[in-house]
Enzyme design. Structure first.
Site, PDB file in Angstrom:
ATOM      1  N   SER A   2       0.852  -1.181   0.000  1.00  0.00           N
ATOM      2  CA  SER A   2       0.000   0.000   0.000  1.00  0.00           C
ATOM      3  C   SER A   2       0.887   1.230   0.000  1.00  0.00           C
ATOM      4  O   SER A   2       2.020   1.191   0.507  1.00  0.00           O
ATOM      5  CB  SER A   2      -0.897   0.017   1.242  1.00  0.00           C
ATOM      6  OG  SER A   2      -1.568   1.255   1.368  1.00  0.00           O
ATOM      7  N   TYR A  26      -1.835  -0.555  10.623  1.00  0.00           N
ATOM      8  CA  TYR A  26      -1.917  -0.887   9.198  1.00  0.00           C
ATOM      9  C   TYR A  26      -0.707  -0.313   8.452  1.00  0.00           C
ATOM     10  O   TYR A  26      -0.061  -1.019   7.664  1.00  0.00           O
ATOM     11  CB  TYR A  26      -3.214  -0.338   8.609  1.00  0.00           C
ATOM     12  CG  TYR A  26      -3.362  -0.562   7.113  1.00  0.00           C
ATOM     13  CD1 TYR A  26      -3.747  -1.797   6.628  1.00  0.00           C
ATOM     14  CD2 TYR A  26      -3.107   0.461   6.206  1.00  0.00           C
ATOM     15  CE1 TYR A  26      -3.877  -2.019   5.267  1.00  0.00           C
ATOM     16  CE2 TYR A  26      -3.236   0.257   4.844  1.00  0.00           C
ATOM     17  CZ  TYR A  26      -3.623  -0.985   4.377  1.00  0.00           C
ATOM     18  OH  TYR A  26      -3.746  -1.195   3.024  1.00  0.00           O
TER      19      TYR A  26
END
Length: 275
Positions: free
Chosen positions: A139, A152
């Protein structure tokens, strides 16, 4: 491109929905022999049946036994795995001070340990053949950071560092390693969030198209969208005070806190947290 992909055996983790399903579908249409695994066996089988994938079933990326059994089943049914796409991942949101230890472990177990385990198992199959490709879906959060998704972000930083190190370890061994760094993508993972002001969210099909290109022509990293990738990537070259001030101006301080719609996000959060 079709000639490069046709006949390749491709495994996609977290393949029952979102980026995983879009990627599996795109590769299947180009003639790949596709296997999708997902912790939700019912969803995986339903998606596989609808799309016509050759293998679709239960895969818990956090368990060696489950991962080994799935890869063994794929090899027995359709042949040696040419490409492993480690796509499975979760993104519960909330302040780290409010995050339970169970949620922290779950994020790291799926997002980090699952990728490492899948990569290790792929190497066991690919290194003796001196052929293969591991594509890890990370990501742009692994090159940036924001309140509300601290764990995350940490998990995606870990995936980026791990993948780059393994790529260098195996240079010349015939196995390629690639990273895909998506921005906001219109999937359940970002439900109830608004994205970065002035920058559009990507569609799952755009991530799928990037993976298709990587299989045709391997490279170390690709960012989707490139505009958001350029924005977030540039932060590392700016003084921290300037970088964080710019992020605040774009709403980065409250993307995953005050701007989140809990009702729109409820179903995803419950599934991501294992409830």
């Amino acid at each position: 491109m079709t000639a490069t992909i046709r006949g390749k055996v491709v495994v996609v983790t977290g393949g029952a929905r979102g980026i995983g399903l879009a990627t599996a579908t795109a590769l299947h249409r180009l003639g790949a022999r596709v296997a999708i695994g997902d912790v939700n066996e019912t969803a995986a089988k339903a998606a596989g049946e609808q799309a016509g994938f050759e293998v679709a079933g239960k895969l818990d990326v956090t368990g060696r036994e489950s991962f080994e059994a799935f890869l063994r089943d794929v090899e027995n049914r359709i042949g040696p795995v040419d490409v492993l796409i480690n796509n499975a991942g979760i993104m519960p949101v909330g302040l780290v001070a409010d995050e339970s230890d169970e949620v922290t472990r779950r994020i790291l177990d799926i997002n980090v340990h699952g990728v490492i385990l899948g990569t290790k198992l792929a190497l066991e199959h690919m290194l003796p053949r001196r052929s293969g490709h591991v594509i890890n879906i990370a990501s742009l959060a692994g090159e940036s950071y924001a309140p509300g998704v601290a764990t995350y972000c940490g998990s995606k930083y870990a995936v980026i560092g791990f993948t780059d190190a393994v790529r260098v370890e195996n240079r010349g061994n015939g196995v390629d390693f690639s990273l895909v760094l998506p921005s906001f993508v219109n999937t359940e993972l970002t439900a109830g969030t608004k994205g970065i002001s002035g920058f559009r969210a990507a569609e799952p099909e755009e991530i799928a198209a990037a993976v298709v290109r990587l299989i045709g022509k391997p490279r170390a990293v690709v960012r989707v969208t490139w505009q958001t990738g350029a924005l977030l990537g540039s932060r590392k070259f700016l003084p921290r005070r300037v970088s964080e001030a710019a992020a605040r101006l774009l709403g980065g301080d409250h993307l995953f806190t005050d701007d989140v719609d809990p009702e729109q996000r409820r179903a995803y959060e419950e599934r991501a947290r294992g409830n």
